[in-house]
Design a protein around this motif. Structure first.
Motif, PDB file in Angstrom:
ATOM      1  N   GLY A 138      15.271  80.951  10.845  1.00 32.11           N
ATOM      2  CA  GLY A 138      14.959  81.693   9.649  1.00 32.11           C
ATOM      3  C   GLY A 138      13.772  81.115   8.801  1.00 32.11           C
ATOM      4  N   ALA A 139      12.965  81.733   8.165  1.00 32.78           N
ATOM      5  CA  ALA A 139      11.782  81.124   7.453  1.00 32.78           C
ATOM      6  C   ALA A 139      12.015  80.092   6.586  1.00 32.78           C
ATOM      7  N   ARG A 140      12.955  80.176   5.767  1.00 35.11           N
ATOM      8  CA  ARG A 140      13.410  79.039   4.986  1.00 35.11           C
ATOM      9  C   ARG A 140      13.574  77.736   5.841  1.00 35.11           C
ATOM     10  N   ALA A 141      14.437  77.707   6.924  1.00 37.51           N
ATOM     11  CA  ALA A 141      14.500  76.543   7.726  1.00 37.51           C
ATOM     12  C   ALA A 141      13.090  76.131   8.412  1.00 37.51           C
ATOM     13  N   GLY A 142      12.245  76.857   8.758  1.00 41.59           N
ATOM     14  CA  GLY A 142      10.848  76.491   9.167  1.00 41.59           C
ATOM     15  C   GLY A 142      10.113  75.843   8.078  1.00 41.59           C
ATOM     16  N   ALA A 184      10.716  85.731  19.562  1.00 47.36           N
ATOM     17  CA  ALA A 184      11.484  84.615  20.403  1.00 47.36           C
ATOM     18  C   ALA A 184      10.030  83.960  21.186  1.00 47.36           C
ATOM     19  N   ALA A 185       9.257  84.698  21.363  1.00 48.95           N
ATOM     20  CA  ALA A 185       8.309  84.252  22.362  1.00 48.95           C
ATOM     21  C   ALA A 185       7.216  83.332  21.505  1.00 48.95           C
ATOM     22  N   ALA A 186       6.854  83.467  20.214  1.00 47.43           N
ATOM     23  CA  ALA A 186       6.106  82.945  19.185  1.00 47.43           C
ATOM     24  C   ALA A 186       6.062  81.451  19.595  1.00 47.43           C
ATOM     25  N   PRO A 187       6.987  80.657  19.883  1.00 49.63           N
ATOM     26  CA  PRO A 187       6.851  79.123  20.143  1.00 49.63           C
ATOM     27  C   PRO A 187       6.264  78.976  21.535  1.00 49.63           C
ATOM     28  N   TRP A 188       6.442  79.886  22.176  1.00 52.39           N
ATOM     29  CA  TRP A 188       6.044  79.537  23.643  1.00 52.39           C
ATOM     30  C   TRP A 188       4.576  79.586  24.047  1.00 52.39           C
ATOM     31  N   VAL A 189       3.714  80.216  23.060  1.00 53.04           N
ATOM     32  CA  VAL A 189       2.073  80.421  22.965  1.00 53.04           C
ATOM     33  C   VAL A 189       1.764  79.095  23.047  1.00 53.04           C
ATOM     34  N   ALA A 199      -6.039  68.842  18.861  1.00 54.74           N
ATOM     35  CA  ALA A 199      -5.722  70.186  19.410  1.00 54.74           C
ATOM     36  C   ALA A 199      -4.219  70.001  19.841  1.00 54.74           C
ATOM     37  N   ILE A 200      -3.572  69.001  20.438  1.00 59.51           N
ATOM     38  CA  ILE A 200      -2.449  68.757  21.038  1.00 59.51           C
ATOM     39  C   ILE A 200      -1.466  68.610  19.791  1.00 59.51           C
ATOM     40  N   VAL A 201      -1.781  68.052  18.710  1.00 58.04           N
ATOM     41  CA  VAL A 201      -1.029  67.814  17.528  1.00 58.04           C
ATOM     42  C   VAL A 201      -1.023  69.026  16.773  1.00 58.04           C
ATOM     43  N   LEU A 202      -1.774  69.762  16.554  1.00 56.88           N
ATOM     44  CA  LEU A 202      -2.145  71.015  15.969  1.00 56.88           C
ATOM     45  C   LEU A 202      -1.144  71.939  16.718  1.00 56.88           C
ATOM     46  N   LEU A 203      -1.156  72.103  18.067  1.00 59.21           N
ATOM     47  CA  LEU A 203      -0.277  73.063  18.759  1.00 59.21           C
ATOM     48  C   LEU A 203       1.099  72.613  18.903  1.00 59.21           C
ATOM     49  N   GLY A 204       1.291  71.365  18.704  1.00 63.60           N
ATOM     50  CA  GLY A 204       2.575  70.802  19.006  1.00 63.60           C
ATOM     51  C   GLY A 204       3.416  71.111  17.487  1.00 63.60           C
ATOM     52  N   SER A 205       2.704  70.801  16.429  1.00 63.38           N
ATOM     53  CA  SER A 205       3.453  71.019  15.085  1.00 63.38           C
ATOM     54  C   SER A 205       3.448  72.580  14.883  1.00 63.38           C
ATOM     55  N   ALA A 206       2.784  73.370  15.182  1.00 67.70           N
ATOM     56  CA  ALA A 206       2.681  74.817  15.414  1.00 67.70           C
ATOM     57  C   ALA A 206       4.122  75.305  16.165  1.00 67.70           C
ATOM     58  N   VAL A 207       4.328  74.607  17.538  1.00 73.43           N
ATOM     59  CA  VAL A 207       5.554  74.992  18.103  1.00 73.43           C
ATOM     60  C   VAL A 207       6.688  74.534  17.297  1.00 73.43           C
ATOM     61  N   SER A 208       6.682  73.503  16.740  1.00 71.30           N
ATOM     62  CA  SER A 208       7.798  73.209  15.941  1.00 71.30           C
ATOM     63  C   SER A 208       8.340  74.014  14.557  1.00 71.30           C
ATOM     64  N   VAL A 209       7.164  74.283  13.918  1.00 69.61           N
ATOM     65  CA  VAL A 209       7.463  75.416  12.666  1.00 69.61           C
ATOM     66  C   VAL A 209       8.021  76.539  13.244  1.00 69.61           C
ATOM     67  N   ALA A 210       7.233  76.961  14.372  1.00 73.51           N
ATOM     68  CA  ALA A 210       7.596  78.487  14.484  1.00 73.51           C
ATOM     69  C   ALA A 210       8.813  78.622  15.382  1.00 73.51           C
ATOM     70  N   HIS A 211       9.199  77.591  15.872  1.00 76.80           N
ATOM     71  CA  HIS A 211      10.682  77.652  16.491  1.00 76.80           C
ATOM     72  C   HIS A 211      11.857  77.538  15.593  1.00 76.80           C
ATOM     73  N   ALA A 212      11.298  76.605  14.637  1.00 77.00           N
ATOM     74  CA  ALA A 212      12.437  76.627  13.565  1.00 77.00           C
ATOM     75  C   ALA A 212      12.644  77.880  12.816  1.00 77.00           C
ATOM     76  N   ALA A 213      11.650  78.528  12.209  1.00 76.14           N
ATOM     77  CA  ALA A 213      11.594  79.801  11.627  1.00 76.14           C
ATOM     78  C   ALA A 213      12.137  80.917  12.508  1.00 76.14           C
ATOM     79  N   VAL A 214      11.705  80.825  13.725  1.00 78.83           N
ATOM     80  CA  VAL A 214      12.243  82.032  14.629  1.00 78.83           C
ATOM     81  C   VAL A 214      13.862  81.699  14.865  1.00 78.83           C
TER      82      VAL A 214
END
Length: 265
Positions: free
Chosen positions: A64-68, A14-19, A46-61
């Motif tokens: 589910g991983a399939r949704a991510g 649950a904390a993964a997207p927050w980082v 860096a901003i774009v890479l971090l922002g896209s990581a937030v989206s994928v991590a949150h969708a997966a967490v």
């Protein structure tokens, strides 16, 4: 003891997207403080890479991983299709071209562009889901898609003048445009609404039926900071008062709707 371990295991994902969300905010603060050049370009990446990581991590967490994976693939594919067609034909955004500063491309589309779509598409859908929660069941999907597309396009109203100023892309015919923004044509806004409607329909089909496992705080922080924080940077440091004003103006009805929802709950 086993219950405590299970609770910790739940909290960690649950904390993964927050980082990356917190790192994005800290990184974005640096952008207007830097002079144009390689350092500012690195911050943009860096901003774009971090922002896209937030989206994928949150969708997966949260769903589910399939949704991510689905959110990643659907957004990237939609972005490449719309952007490559736009570059080749001028439809639906108007005629524009990218500079070489954005790095490697696919079908003429810099890799950074689909990641920027991903950074903002998922938070836009999440916000729309929250704003339309009170709609009648039969109307919820079209309402979600319409609101999400509008939020997605509204974000670009703030971002696009900044990217033109940075030299990342230019418009062949920037007029007519929104009042206060003379570098981006109205056709771009129309194109973003169309592309947003297509993309948000796909995201809705992917994610609407899943029960969220976590809150939406991290992606909504990204959306809020990139819009309102961007507006502040435009007004105070970047010399873009028009897009700053539009960012605030577009945010007011959203904040008002969220305040009404909070009062009713």
């Amino acid at each position: 003891m086993s219950g405590l371990l299970e609770a910790r295991a739940v909290r960690r994902p649950a904390a993964a997207p927050w980082v990356p969300a917190v790192l994005l905010v800290l990184t974005a603060i640096a952008y207007p403080l830097l002079d144009p050049g390689p350092a500012r370009d690195a911050v943009s990446w860096a901003i774009v890479l971090l922002g896209s990581a937030v989206s994928v991590a949150h969708a997966a967490v949260s769903r589910g991983a399939r949704a991510g994976a689905g959110v990643l693939l659907a957004t990237a594919a939609t972005a490449v299709v719309f952007e490559s067609v736009g570059l080749a034909t001028g439809f639906p955004y108007g005629q524009y071209s990218y500079s070489d500063d954005l790095g490697p491309t696919l079908l003429g589309v810099p890799f950074l562009v689909p990641l920027a779509w991903l950074m903002m598409a998922w938070p836009s859908w999440l916000l729309a889901r929250r704003l339309t929660a009170g709609a009648r069941p039969a109307r919820q999907r079209p309402a979600r898609v319409a609101v999400a597309a509008a939020v997605f396009a509204g974000w670009d109203v703030v971002l696009d003048p900044q990217m033109v100023q940075a030299g990342y892309w230019t418009w062949a015919h920037p007029q007519p445009s929104l009042p206060g923004i003379d570098t981006v044509p109205l056709t771009n806004l129309a194109g973003w609404l169309l592309a947003g409607a297509v993309l948000m329909t796909l995201l809705d089909l992917l994610a609407a039926g899943a029960v969220p496992r976590t809150g939406d705080g991290a992606p909504l922080l990204v959306l809020g900071w990139m819009t309102l924080g961007g507006a502040l940077a435009h007004a105070a440091w970047l010399g873009l008062p028009g897009s700053a004003a539009w960012g605030v103006l577009l945010a007011v009805p959203v904040l008002a709707a969220l305040a009404v929802q909070a009062r009713r709950s």
